[in-house]
Design a protein around this motif. Structure first.
Motif, PDB file in Angstrom:
ATOM      1  N   ASP A   1       0.808  -1.485  -0.182  1.00 26.99           N
ATOM      2  CA  ASP A   1       0.090  -0.060   0.138  1.00 26.99           C
ATOM      3  C   ASP A   1       0.909   1.194   0.059  1.00 26.99           C
ATOM      4  OD1 ASP A   1       0.979   0.373   2.719  1.00 26.99           O
ATOM      5  OD2 ASP A   1      -0.833  -0.549   3.446  1.00 26.99           O
ATOM      6  N   GLU A   2       0.297   2.369   0.163  1.00 20.55           N
ATOM      7  CA  GLU A   2       0.951   3.688  -0.192  1.00 20.55           C
ATOM      8  C   GLU A   2       1.944   3.805   1.019  1.00 20.55           C
ATOM      9  OE1 GLU A   2       0.270   8.459  -0.723  1.00 20.55           O
ATOM     10  OE2 GLU A   2      -1.497   6.978  -0.608  1.00 20.55           O
ATOM     11  N   ALA A   3       1.544   3.575   2.358  1.00 24.11           N
ATOM     12  CA  ALA A   3       2.474   3.729   3.477  1.00 24.11           C
ATOM     13  C   ALA A   3       3.686   2.984   3.421  1.00 24.11           C
ATOM     14  CB  ALA A   3       1.827   3.709   4.757  1.00 24.11           C
ATOM     15  N   GLN A   4       3.274   1.549   3.035  1.00 27.64           N
ATOM     16  CA  GLN A   4       4.443   0.466   2.800  1.00 27.64           C
ATOM     17  C   GLN A   4       5.637   0.896   1.982  1.00 27.64           C
ATOM     18  OE1 GLN A   4       2.596  -3.488   2.442  1.00 27.64           O
ATOM     19  NE2 GLN A   4       1.167  -2.670   3.716  1.00 27.64           N
ATOM     20  N   GLU A   5       5.023   1.558   0.821  1.00 26.96           N
ATOM     21  CA  GLU A   5       5.869   1.717  -0.366  1.00 26.96           C
ATOM     22  C   GLU A   5       6.735   2.996   0.067  1.00 26.96           C
ATOM     23  OE1 GLU A   5       5.855   3.386  -5.055  1.00 26.96           O
ATOM     24  OE2 GLU A   5       4.072   2.025  -4.055  1.00 26.96           O
ATOM     25  N   SER A   6       6.119   3.975   0.616  1.00 25.73           N
ATOM     26  CA  SER A   6       6.775   5.113   0.766  1.00 25.73           C
ATOM     27  C   SER A   6       7.877   4.863   2.083  1.00 25.73           C
ATOM     28  CB  SER A   6       6.075   6.121   1.644  1.00 25.73           C
ATOM     29  OG  SER A   6       4.921   6.613   0.777  1.00 25.73           O
ATOM     30  N   ALA A   7       7.466   3.927   3.086  1.00 26.31           N
ATOM     31  CA  ALA A   7       8.555   3.575   4.262  1.00 26.31           C
ATOM     32  C   ALA A   7       9.737   2.728   3.516  1.00 26.31           C
ATOM     33  CB  ALA A   7       7.938   2.692   5.015  1.00 26.31           C
TER      34      ALA A   7
ATOM     35  N   LEU B   1      13.803   3.943   3.415  1.00 25.04           N
ATOM     36  CA  LEU B   1      14.752   3.139   3.931  1.00 25.04           C
ATOM     37  C   LEU B   1      15.780   2.836   3.071  1.00 25.04           C
ATOM     38  CD1 LEU B   1      12.912   0.367   6.014  1.00 25.04           C
ATOM     39  CD2 LEU B   1      14.433   2.122   6.924  1.00 25.04           C
ATOM     40  N   VAL B   2      15.337   2.570   1.642  1.00 25.95           N
ATOM     41  CA  VAL B   2      16.206   2.461   0.433  1.00 25.95           C
ATOM     42  C   VAL B   2      17.366   3.557   0.505  1.00 25.95           C
ATOM     43  CG1 VAL B   2      16.491   2.043  -1.949  1.00 25.95           C
ATOM     44  CG2 VAL B   2      14.840   0.732  -0.847  1.00 25.95           C
ATOM     45  N   ALA B   3      16.567   4.773   0.410  1.00 26.66           N
ATOM     46  CA  ALA B   3      17.286   6.070   0.343  1.00 26.66           C
ATOM     47  C   ALA B   3      18.335   6.484   1.377  1.00 26.66           C
ATOM     48  CB  ALA B   3      16.490   7.291   0.124  1.00 26.66           C
TER      49      ALA B   3
ATOM     50  N   PRO C   1      10.996   6.779  15.037  1.00 25.61           N
ATOM     51  CA  PRO C   1      10.745   8.246  14.986  1.00 25.61           C
ATOM     52  C   PRO C   1      11.272   8.987  13.879  1.00 25.61           C
ATOM     53  CG  PRO C   1      11.409   7.398  17.239  1.00 25.61           C
ATOM     54  CD  PRO C   1      11.801   6.475  16.363  1.00 25.61           C
ATOM     55  N   ASP C   2      12.571   8.584  13.386  1.00 25.28           N
ATOM     56  CA  ASP C   2      12.896   9.289  12.300  1.00 25.28           C
ATOM     57  C   ASP C   2      12.312   8.971  11.251  1.00 25.28           C
ATOM     58  OD1 ASP C   2      14.934  11.246  10.722  1.00 25.28           O
ATOM     59  OD2 ASP C   2      15.888   8.883  10.146  1.00 25.28           O
ATOM     60  N   LEU C   3      11.852   7.866  10.687  1.00 23.82           N
ATOM     61  CA  LEU C   3      11.266   7.384   9.738  1.00 23.82           C
ATOM     62  C   LEU C   3       9.942   8.044  10.005  1.00 23.82           C
ATOM     63  CD1 LEU C   3      11.679   5.670   7.231  1.00 23.82           C
ATOM     64  CD2 LEU C   3      10.623   3.656   8.392  1.00 23.82           C
ATOM     65  N   ALA C   4       9.189   7.966  10.796  1.00 22.80           N
ATOM     66  CA  ALA C   4       7.826   8.663  10.909  1.00 22.80           C
ATOM     67  C   ALA C   4       7.758  10.127  10.587  1.00 22.80           C
ATOM     68  CB  ALA C   4       7.180   8.322  12.357  1.00 22.80           C
ATOM     69  N   HIS C   5       9.082  10.569  11.134  1.00 26.25           N
ATOM     70  CA  HIS C   5       9.007  12.077  10.773  1.00 26.25           C
ATOM     71  C   HIS C   5       9.098  12.582   9.280  1.00 26.25           C
ATOM     72  CE1 HIS C   5      10.170  16.290  11.194  1.00 26.25           C
ATOM     73  NE2 HIS C   5      11.357  16.088  10.219  1.00 26.25           N
ATOM     74  N   ARG C   6      10.234  11.472   8.687  1.00 24.18           N
ATOM     75  CA  ARG C   6      10.055  11.816   7.147  1.00 24.18           C
ATOM     76  C   ARG C   6       8.990  11.231   6.474  1.00 24.18           C
ATOM     77  NH1 ARG C   6      15.755  11.485   5.361  1.00 24.18           N
ATOM     78  NH2 ARG C   6      17.033  11.278   7.300  1.00 24.18           N
TER      79      ARG C   6
ATOM     80  N   TRP D   1      15.977  -0.009  11.536  1.00 24.36           N
ATOM     81  CA  TRP D   1      15.538  -0.873  10.681  1.00 24.36           C
ATOM     82  C   TRP D   1      16.249  -0.553   9.251  1.00 24.36           C
ATOM     83  CZ3 TRP D   1      11.019  -4.126  10.782  1.00 24.36           C
ATOM     84  CH2 TRP D   1      10.294  -4.066  11.902  1.00 24.36           C
ATOM     85  N   VAL D   2      16.543  -1.594   8.562  1.00 25.17           N
ATOM     86  CA  VAL D   2      17.262  -1.505   7.336  1.00 25.17           C
ATOM     87  C   VAL D   2      16.531  -2.074   6.065  1.00 25.17           C
ATOM     88  CG1 VAL D   2      19.550  -1.704   8.496  1.00 25.17           C
ATOM     89  CG2 VAL D   2      18.439  -3.657   7.760  1.00 25.17           C
ATOM     90  N   ALA D   3      16.630  -1.546   4.925  1.00 27.21           N
ATOM     91  CA  ALA D   3      16.061  -2.107   3.722  1.00 27.21           C
ATOM     92  C   ALA D   3      16.755  -3.400   3.030  1.00 27.21           C
ATOM     93  CB  ALA D   3      15.795  -1.002   2.854  1.00 27.21           C
TER      94      ALA D   3
END
Length: 330
Positions: free
Chosen positions: A8-14, A18-20, A27-32, A63-65
């Protein structure tokens, strides 16, 4: 873009973040992502189940991609396999259906579909299943059977499905009528206009048709007609209306198209819009409203067209418009 493999959109964005960045804490990922931490963590756990993300073994909470080439490749392979199995099942079911339908009973030639959701679902099935051509008669009265749906028609056009649509003049006066028809013409659909059409109708590949059974105010119901004498009659009705209808010509290509037309001596893009709507039976005032022009502007353009054609009446203008190829019946 990754919705086709179940994200879904949230999973793809996350996953993209992570890849980037390589690795990130919740917390950092949620902020981004501009998402609550709970939603972000939920998306990460779903990515983990799909093999696209993992918890860092060197630092708690990070977490890592997973490498896209490996992780996405595995998901794509699985999706292809599932799609191949679905296609095989569909082919087997179609074969069984053809065997059973060699001598169909009379009551199997038509279906009665009731309820707004059921009618809309069956209608979308009909159009999305078309492989070659969709023919439609469209009225200005709403019900479950409609001839225009931009998203569905774009998907059909991408598969090479041809659309032939006849709309009644009332459709041109609807708030979004001109806009939707311009979009349709931009997809190279063939659109024609008549004063009124006898009924709403959609025919897919000359093998299945759908017509409404109920009038305004009643619960939606529709008749689905399969290959039969009745279907041939409905197709004959469409062809008869199509022959009598007038082609609609609107500017659908934006500024570039307008510049290309204006470079050639003759009517400009707006002139052709005015002319097409007038030939469809609209009044000067209605044309002005639909094209967001002043009434005097429309009348001035019509006068200019008459001077360009060298005629003195609007009847002569219509005849010369066809003769000069400004509009065409075929």
């Amino acid at each position: 873009m990754l919705g086709a493999i179940g994200l879904d959109e949230a999973q793809e964005s996350a996953y993209r973040v992570l890849v980037a960045v390589g690795a990130a804490e919740v917390p950092d990922l949620a902020h981004r992502l501009a998402l609550p931490e709970a939603d972000t963590e939920r998306a990460l756990r779903r990515l983990e189940r799909q093999g696209l993300a993992a918890r860092s073994s060197t630092r708690t909470g990070r977490w890592v991609a997973a490498p896209p080439g490996v992780a996405l490749g595995a998901l794509l392979t699985r999706q292809r396999h599932e799609l191949e199995q679905a296609e095989l099942t569909a082919a087997l079911l179609a074969q069984e259906y053809r065997v059973e339908a060699d001598k169909p009973a009379v009551h199997d030639l038509v279906e009665v579909v009731t309820g707004a959701d059921a009618v809309a679902h069956r209608f979308n099935q009909l159009r999305l299943g078309a492989a070659e051509e969709v023919c439609a008669l469209v009225t200005g009265r709403p019900n479950g059977v409609s001839g225009t749906d931009n998203e569905a028609e774009e998907r059909a056009a991408s598969r090479g499905v041809m659309y032939r649509v006849v709309v009644e003049r009332e459709v041109l006066t609807l708030p979004a009528g001109i806009v939707e028809l311009s979009i349709a013409l931009g997809r190279d659909e063939q659109v024609r206009v008549v004063d009124t059409v006898p009924t709403k109708l959609v025919v897919a590949d000359r093998s299945t048709a759908m017509v409404p059974l109920t009038g305004r105010g009643a619960d939606p119901a529709a008749l689905v007609v399969h290959a039969s004498g009745l279907l041939e009659s409905l197709m004959g009705l469409f062809e008869a209306v199509w022959r009598e209808a007038r082609p609609l010509r609107l500017r659908a290509g934006g500024a570039g198209a307008a510049m290309a037309e204006e470079a050639v001596p003759g009517p400009d893009a707006v002139d052709l819009q005015v002319l097409s709507l007038l030939l469809a039976g609209m009044t000067d005032a209605s044309v002005a409203k639909q094209l967001e022009l002043g009434l005097r502007t429309v009348q001035r353009r019509v006068k200019g067209l008459m001077e360009l054609a060298g005629v003195t009446t609007r009847l002569q203008l219509g005849w010369h418009a066809y003769e000069r190829g400004w509009v065409a019946r075929d």
